[in-house]
Design a protein around this motif. Sequence first.
Motif, PDB file in Angstrom:
ATOM      1  N   GLU A  68       0.828  -1.206   0.000  1.00 21.32           N
ATOM      2  CA  GLU A  68       0.000   0.000   0.000  1.00 21.32           C
ATOM      3  C   GLU A  68       0.866   1.262   0.000  1.00 21.32           C
ATOM      4  N   ASP A  69       1.915   1.271   0.819  1.00 24.38           N
ATOM      5  CA  ASP A  69       2.798   2.444   0.859  1.00 24.38           C
ATOM      6  C   ASP A  69       3.469   2.660  -0.492  1.00 24.38           C
ATOM      7  N   GLU A  70       3.906   1.578  -1.118  1.00 24.42           N
ATOM      8  CA  GLU A  70       4.560   1.696  -2.424  1.00 24.42           C
ATOM      9  C   GLU A  70       3.589   2.182  -3.488  1.00 24.42           C
ATOM     10  N   LEU A  71       2.356   1.698  -3.429  1.00 31.57           N
ATOM     11  CA  LEU A  71       1.350   2.121  -4.398  1.00 31.57           C
ATOM     12  C   LEU A  71       1.067   3.609  -4.270  1.00 31.57           C
ATOM     13  N   VAL A  72       0.891   4.070  -3.040  1.00 27.79           N
ATOM     14  CA  VAL A  72       0.618   5.490  -2.817  1.00 27.79           C
ATOM     15  C   VAL A  72       1.805   6.336  -3.258  1.00 27.79           C
ATOM     16  N   GLU A  73       3.027   5.865  -2.962  1.00 31.39           N
ATOM     17  CA  GLU A  73       4.215   6.618  -3.366  1.00 31.39           C
ATOM     18  C   GLU A  73       4.352   6.654  -4.879  1.00 31.39           C
TER      19      GLU A  73
END
Length: 427
Positions: free
Chosen positions: A339-344
Amino acid sequence: MTTGNGKINVDVLEELEYRGLIQQVTHREELQKKLDSEAVKLYCGFDPTADSLHIGHLLPILILRHFQRAGHRPIALVGGGTGLIGDPSGRTTERSLNSDDTVAAWTNALKGQLSRFLEFSEESGAKLVSNYEWLGPMDIITFLRDIGKNFTVNYMLAKDSVDSRLANGISFTEFSYMILQSYDFYKLHTDHGCSLQIGGSDQWGNITAGLDLIGKMGGGEAFGLTVPLVTKSDGKKFGKSESGAVWLDRSKTSVYAFYQFWINTDDNDVIKFLKYFTFLSREHIAELEQALAERPEKREAQRELARDVTRLVHGEEALVSAEKITQALFSGDVTQLSEDELVEALRDMPTTVVTGESETPLLDLLITAQAAPSRRQGRQDIESGAVYVNGERQTAVDLVLTPEHRLHGKYVVLRRGKKNYFLVKFE
């Protein structure tokens, strides 16, 4: 770092010369002898004009690191005092004055960032200081009598940082900046044994003014060195991306965007930047230069530059994540991202928040996310196979997206064509 007899075993000036990192230097031969015979203390100042440093600051930071790797002792000075005044160098207008609390907060933020690049320790490492320690308590009478008397107005007007501002006007506040920075050098020379100041080429006038002050106040031997202004072959300003300045703080510039800035370096700039911003060996840089000439389409030099600088600034784990995001967006498969990678990955992409929807027709979502200008165009895009949902091509105009389509329970990634991404967040 040093040989048994205390002699420095790395010629740091010769190394900087190879990398094109010396613009100007005072008394080169005398400085060379001093560097060859002892561990020299040197400093560079960083004024807190924001809550983060940017890549324009990276070059002088890396110069300090080069000196430390060669056995010398850098002092990173954060301008907690001068940051309240404003440096006129390189500007055509006055800086906005910030409050004491703001400058203090920014000073602490910069201290934290500088500690990533230099080894700080009491015994043999770098030092971190703020010039507010000596500028803050100083009264105006002391400033004018003991320091200001050493500067003539004619001398100050002749400096480029002041002369270039005369047409548009310069306040006494910024006019006095040169004196304050000169006093910084004097204090560090007197109290810490610092004999070398480094800075960008726009700081030459301030640095030489400090050397003059040290001489007039009986401080002894001191030197100055500047690094060149970083330029790009296409004439565009270095340090700017499409979304603005490239910051060292990942909350202001994501690690992915930081990595992309470097990997998109022009062929005409990449070897120069490898010399400037990495510590890669001369042999490895020569190999990359040959690879660039023979296989430019593989962009091996750019990948090495992006990897090395991203690792240096953000660490190995962040680099791995940036490369994972890069591969996901290149392939279109975003389902493997956390999720963090997707948002970034999609932080700078258009984002739409949808509330209270359990099921949404794809065609409606294209319009809501502004991924299509009209229903007619959206329908044509779907039928022609130009629309992707979470990396999968969709050709059914009547497709209805359900919660099962949402990544991490709340995201849908729309792509129109090869590169037009849109993030939809369901709440």
